[in-house]
Structure formats: C-alpha cells, structure tokens
Design an enzyme around this catalytic site. Structure first.
Site, PDB file in Angstrom:
ATOM      1  N   SER A 263      -3.253   3.136   4.216  1.00 37.50           N
ATOM      2  CA  SER A 263      -3.099   3.708   2.881  1.00 37.50           C
ATOM      3  C   SER A 263      -3.361   2.639   1.812  1.00 37.50           C
ATOM      4  CB  SER A 263      -1.715   4.347   2.745  1.00 37.50           C
ATOM      5  OG  SER A 263      -1.633   5.121   1.570  1.00 37.50           O
TER       6      SER A 263
ATOM      7  N   ASP B 273      -5.568  15.056   5.779  1.00 40.03           N
ATOM      8  CA  ASP B 273      -4.673  14.089   5.136  1.00 40.03           C
ATOM      9  C   ASP B 273      -4.245  14.717   3.818  1.00 40.03           C
ATOM     10  OD1 ASP B 273      -3.659  11.955   3.533  1.00 40.03           O
ATOM     11  OD2 ASP B 273      -4.857  10.481   4.614  1.00 40.03           O
TER      12      ASP B 273
ATOM     13  N   HIS C  76      -1.497  11.664   7.185  1.00 38.50           N
ATOM     14  CA  HIS C  76      -1.720  10.422   6.447  1.00 38.50           C
ATOM     15  C   HIS C  76      -1.125   9.187   7.116  1.00 38.50           C
ATOM     16  CE1 HIS C  76      -2.642   7.818   3.145  1.00 38.50           C
ATOM     17  NE2 HIS C  76      -1.365   7.516   2.973  1.00 38.50           N
TER      18      HIS C  76
END
Length: 252
Positions: free
Chosen positions: A96, A192, A222
């Site tokens: 991320s 996601d 995610h």
C-alpha cells in the site's frame, strides 16, 4: 511531550539471517504486525529481515496527527541503511503506502530489487479530504481483507492531517516513477476496495526497469500480506530474490 506507547504487537522487528536483506514496509494506518507473517517466512528461508514501524503508526492517532511524510521516507531510508551495514544485497518490499515509499527509495538508493503489494498511488475515498482539516479525525472501517480470520492492528480513526500526508507522498512518488530502474515485481489484487488496481499498471507502464513483472493476487483484497494469497507472495518473491541474487553473484 511524552512519546505515545507502542501498541503490543505493533513494534518494528529485525530477524537476522544471511547476506541477503529484505526490508518490508507496512502501509498507512498499518504496522509491522501486518507484514510479520511475510517477514517470519522470509527469515525461515535464511534471509535477514527488517520491518520498521513508520512514525505515528502503532501508537495513537494523536501522534499520527503530527507525522509528516518526510519522516516516513526517512524511516525507510534508515531501515535500508541498517540492512546495508550487514547485507551484500538488499531488496525492499512495500504494501500500500509502503509500496509508494519503496518506490521512492529506489529512485535514490541502489536496491537490488523492489516488490510492491497493492502499491498506493491513489486512494479515492480520501480525495474528499484533500487540503481539509475538518473533521479532525476520519472514522476507519474494517481493514480490507478477504479472509475473515486475521486481525490487523489499526486505528479506528485517522487524522485528516495524516490523510493529507498520504495524498502528498502518493503524488510525490507518482512523479518519480520514471526514475525507477531496478528490477521490480508488482503484486496486485484485481479486487481491491482501497487502492485502484490501475495503480499497479501505472507503475508497470511508467518505471524504466528492464526487469519488471506483474503478479495477480486473485484471492486477496487490499491487505494481501494477511490474506489468502500470502503464501503465494512469499514463494513468488523468493524466486524473484533468488534469481536476482544469483545473477549479481555471477556478475561480480
């Protein structure tokens, strides 16, 4: 002001091993706990692993409110330097926002390779808070994980100031992608609900790496490091790292 206490389990971790170092960077509102499974599996394969806790994470949202994205960049650079002191090769993995941070790292330091997991260049849900300071804190929902078994250490709310720091680091990294030339493996989850899958394609299309690869995570959302595909991430990463390490040893 007294520093906030670190939440038990959210600490940085260092696992000593061989001359191949792996830096693992967690994402926004995450902690090293979210990547500990990966770290322990890599350590079991013999690698030296370091997962730093980014400033303002894993303590409380008030400390996060005072954090700046330059601190997160420095945290990652210091982690790289720590590994480089004892390791011949250093690879950086980022999930991320951590993906954005290791991409930035690769524009400045000689990484042997980088690996991104649902790297964040955009978070559409946060765009409404750009340049906003009200409300002061934004409620956070349940972490985006398909597997309902694991629990991730996160804050229940995050400061709007910190959200703006995230928006800034994503914009900063997007502008520097063309400066990335080291080998790269890009893991992405087609489903996601936090970061658009298009971010991973943007990275692949923009970086100047001659050795680049995309890998789909079909059964994860995610936070893939805690999801159904976590072992696939480990095995594919292991192959990537071993291939590049052997190539470097032969070349030298």
């Amino acid at each position: 002001m007294t520093a906030a206490m670190v939440i038990p389990g959210a600490e940085s971790f260092f696992l000593p091993g061989n001359s191949i170092g792996i830096l693992i960077c967690h994402g926004f509102n995450g902690t090293p706990q979210s990547v500990r499974y990966l770290g322990e599996k890599f350590a079991a394969k013999g690698f030296t692993v370091f997962a730093p806790r980014l400033a303002g994470h894993g303590t409380d949202e008030y400390e996060m409110e005072t954090s700046h994205y330059q601190e997160w960049i420095q945290d990652v650079e210091m982690a790289y330097a720590k590994l480089k002191r004892t390791c011949t090769h250093v690879f950086a993995i980022g999930q991320s926002m951590g993906g954005a941070l290791v991409l930035d790292l690769a524009t400045k330091l000689a990484c042997d390779g980088i690996l991104t997991i649902n790297a964040a260049l955009q978070v559409p849900e946060y765009e409404r808070y750009r340049n906003q300071s009200v409300p002061r804190f934004i409620p956070e929902g349940k972490p985006d994980i398909k597997d309902d078994t694991p629990k991730e250490i996160t804050y229940d709310q995050v400061p709007s100031k910190a959200i703006n720091q995230l928006l800034d680091i994503m914009e900063h990294t997007s502008q520097k992608l063309i400066d990335v030339s080291c080998p790269i493996l890009i893991f992405h989850s087609p489903e996601d609900h936090v970061v658009p899958d298009s971010c991973s394609y943007q990275i692949y299309d923009t970086v100047m790496s001659g050795d680049k690869e995309m890998a789909r995570l079909e059964n994860s959302y995610h936070v893939a490091s805690l999801d159904h595909d976590k072992d696939h991430i480990i095995e594919h990463s292991y192959q990537f790292i071993q291939r590049l390490s052997k190539r470097e040893i032969i070349a030298s």
